[in-house]
Design a protein around this motif. Structure first.
Motif, mmCIF file in Angstrom:
data_model
loop_
_atom_site.group_PDB
_atom_site.id
_atom_site.type_symbol
_atom_site.label_atom_id
_atom_site.label_comp_id
_atom_site.label_asym_id
_atom_site.label_seq_id
_atom_site.Cartn_x
_atom_site.Cartn_y
_atom_site.Cartn_z
ATOM 1 N N ILE A 151 0.844 -1.206 0.000
ATOM 2 C CA ILE A 151 0.000 0.000 0.000
ATOM 3 C C ILE A 151 0.872 1.246 0.000
ATOM 4 O O ILE A 151 0.630 2.189 -0.768
ATOM 5 N N ASN A 152 1.890 1.267 0.855
ATOM 6 C CA ASN A 152 2.763 2.437 0.958
ATOM 7 C C ASN A 152 3.500 2.725 -0.344
ATOM 8 O O ASN A 152 3.805 3.881 -0.645
ATOM 9 N N ARG A 153 3.787 1.711 -1.098
ATOM 10 C CA ARG A 153 4.451 1.913 -2.394
ATOM 11 C C ARG A 153 3.454 2.393 -3.441
ATOM 12 O O ARG A 153 3.760 3.286 -4.235
ATOM 13 N N LYS A 154 2.274 1.784 -3.457
ATOM 14 C CA LYS A 154 1.288 2.093 -4.502
ATOM 15 C C LYS A 154 0.579 3.431 -4.287
ATOM 16 O O LYS A 154 0.090 4.031 -5.233
ATOM 17 N N ILE A 155 0.530 3.887 -3.055
ATOM 18 C CA ILE A 155 -0.175 5.145 -2.789
ATOM 19 C C ILE A 155 0.612 6.355 -3.288
ATOM 20 O O ILE A 155 0.053 7.426 -3.490
ATOM 21 N N LEU A 156 1.898 6.167 -3.516
ATOM 22 C CA LEU A 156 2.730 7.266 -4.020
ATOM 23 C C LEU A 156 2.483 7.413 -5.520
ATOM 24 O O LEU A 156 3.185 6.843 -6.342
ATOM 25 N N ASN A 157 1.444 8.173 -5.837
ATOM 26 C CA ASN A 157 1.047 8.371 -7.226
ATOM 27 C C ASN A 157 0.517 9.794 -7.391
ATOM 28 O O ASN A 157 0.280 10.490 -6.399
ATOM 29 N N PRO A 158 0.331 10.233 -8.632
ATOM 30 C CA PRO A 158 -0.108 11.623 -8.853
ATOM 31 C C PRO A 158 -1.408 11.990 -8.156
ATOM 32 O O PRO A 158 -1.571 13.126 -7.698
ATOM 33 N N TRP A 159 -2.342 11.061 -8.018
ATOM 34 C CA TRP A 159 -3.616 11.383 -7.372
ATOM 35 C C TRP A 159 -3.407 11.748 -5.906
ATOM 36 O O TRP A 159 -4.049 12.660 -5.382
ATOM 37 N N LEU A 160 -2.513 11.035 -5.233
ATOM 38 C CA LEU A 160 -2.214 11.389 -3.847
ATOM 39 C C LEU A 160 -1.575 12.765 -3.785
ATOM 40 O O LEU A 160 -1.958 13.607 -2.970
ATOM 41 N N TYR A 161 -0.590 13.002 -4.642
ATOM 42 C CA TYR A 161 0.135 14.272 -4.589
ATOM 43 C C TYR A 161 -0.767 15.457 -4.895
ATOM 44 O O TYR A 161 -0.600 16.530 -4.305
ATOM 45 N N ILE A 162 -1.732 15.269 -5.788
ATOM 46 C CA ILE A 162 -2.661 16.360 -6.098
ATOM 47 C C ILE A 162 -3.419 16.764 -4.836
ATOM 48 O O ILE A 162 -3.514 17.952 -4.506
ATOM 49 N N ALA A 163 -3.948 15.790 -4.112
ATOM 50 C CA ALA A 163 -4.710 16.109 -2.898
ATOM 51 C C ALA A 163 -3.787 16.544 -1.763
ATOM 52 O O ALA A 163 -4.068 17.529 -1.071
ATOM 53 N N PHE A 164 -2.688 15.824 -1.581
ATOM 54 C CA PHE A 164 -1.799 16.082 -0.450
ATOM 55 C C PHE A 164 -1.119 17.443 -0.553
ATOM 56 O O PHE A 164 -1.084 18.209 0.413
ATOM 57 N N MET A 165 -0.566 17.737 -1.698
ATOM 58 C CA MET A 165 0.113 19.024 -1.890
ATOM 59 C C MET A 165 -0.883 20.126 -2.263
ATOM 60 O O MET A 165 -0.695 21.285 -1.905
ATOM 61 N N GLY A 166 -1.914 19.731 -2.997
ATOM 62 C CA GLY A 166 -2.872 20.714 -3.488
ATOM 63 C C GLY A 166 -3.758 21.321 -2.424
ATOM 64 O O GLY A 166 -4.144 22.487 -2.531
ATOM 65 N N SER A 167 -4.094 20.548 -1.384
ATOM 66 C CA SER A 167 -5.002 21.067 -0.349
ATOM 67 C C SER A 167 -4.491 22.344 0.312
ATOM 68 O O SER A 167 -5.180 23.369 0.291
ATOM 69 N N PRO A 168 -3.299 22.315 0.898
ATOM 70 C CA PRO A 168 -2.846 23.553 1.543
ATOM 71 C C PRO A 168 -2.526 24.655 0.536
ATOM 72 O O PRO A 168 -2.765 25.835 0.811
ATOM 73 N N LEU A 169 -2.017 24.278 -0.648
ATOM 74 C CA LEU A 169 -1.690 25.302 -1.646
ATOM 75 C C LEU A 169 -2.940 25.976 -2.200
ATOM 76 O O LEU A 169 -2.967 27.201 -2.362
ATOM 77 N N ALA A 170 -3.970 25.191 -2.469
ATOM 78 C CA ALA A 170 -5.226 25.769 -2.966
ATOM 79 C C ALA A 170 -5.857 26.667 -1.904
ATOM 80 O O ALA A 170 -6.371 27.749 -2.217
ATOM 81 N N ALA A 171 -5.807 26.228 -0.646
ATOM 82 C CA ALA A 171 -6.358 27.050 0.433
ATOM 83 C C ALA A 171 -5.593 28.360 0.578
ATOM 84 O O ALA A 171 -6.195 29.429 0.738
ATOM 85 N N LEU A 172 -4.283 28.269 0.497
ATOM 86 C CA LEU A 172 -3.457 29.478 0.574
ATOM 87 C C LEU A 172 -3.778 30.417 -0.589
ATOM 88 O O LEU A 172 -3.958 31.626 -0.393
ATOM 89 N N ALA A 173 -3.864 29.854 -1.784
ATOM 90 C CA ALA A 173 -4.196 30.674 -2.958
ATOM 91 C C ALA A 173 -5.582 31.299 -2.817
ATOM 92 O O ALA A 173 -5.772 32.477 -3.147
ATOM 93 N N ALA A 174 -6.538 30.538 -2.308
ATOM 94 C CA ALA A 174 -7.887 31.085 -2.107
ATOM 95 C C ALA A 174 -7.860 32.207 -1.075
ATOM 96 O O ALA A 174 -8.571 33.212 -1.214
ATOM 97 N N GLY A 175 -7.037 32.056 -0.052
ATOM 98 C CA GLY A 175 -6.900 33.124 0.943
ATOM 99 C C GLY A 175 -6.304 34.378 0.346
ATOM 100 O O GLY A 175 -6.758 35.492 0.613
ATOM 101 N N ILE A 176 -5.303 34.206 -0.495
ATOM 102 C CA ILE A 176 -4.653 35.357 -1.130
ATOM 103 C C ILE A 176 -5.610 36.047 -2.091
ATOM 104 O O ILE A 176 -5.781 37.264 -2.045
#
Length: 142
Positions: free
Chosen positions: A45-70
């Motif tokens: 699981i730990n190997r397979k979860i490292l994929n673009p879909w995870l990174y979009i949500a994982f990295m995108g959540s705080p970045l999108a929130a920050l951008a929305a705040g700005i």
């Protein structure tokens, strides 16, 4: 601005759901089988979860929130970004990933790993849910 706010909400919801599913079903399911099998499954699981879909949500959540705040000037989105950055990103990088690496390297047994990993994953779940709520409140203030 509305699209950015909705994207923030969507990404926080996806990440909250992912972490929630692990704490309430994946880990209890693995804990119900032989530890050697559970360890092998978690490594996979730990190997397979490292994929673009995870990174979009994982990295995108705080970045999108920050951008929305700005863009929107809403403190709610800044708060969502901060809660997510500390409660999800920082916890993942500082605690969950090193534990995953230790499990993979064989330096931590599944019996040591599972309760601690689940406890910290539940903290990530709560933080992401809080970020989701904050983003939702921010959306209602637009």
């Amino acid at each position: 601005m509305m699209v950015l706010a909705l994207l923030t909400l969507l990404l926080h919801g996806a990440l909250t759901g992912l972490f929630y599913a692990f704490s309430m079903s994946v880990m209890p399911g693995l804990n119900a089988i032989d530890p050697a099998q559970a360890e092998a499954a978690m490594r996979s699981i730990n190997r397979k979860i490292l994929n673009p879909w995870l990174y979009i949500a994982f990295m995108g959540s705080p970045l999108a929130a920050l951008a929305a705040g700005i863009v929107g000037g809403s403190m709610w989105f800044y708060a969502a970004a901060a809660v997510n950055a500390v409660g999800s990103f920082l916890v993942t990088v500082a605690i969950n990933v090193p534990m995953n690496n230790a499990l993979d390297a064989g330096t931590m047994s599944y019996q040591e790993y599972a309760p601690r990993w689940t406890r910290w994953n539940t903290i990530r779940t709560v933080a992401c849910a809080a970020g989701l709520v904050l983003a939702g409140v921010g959306l209602t203030t637009l």
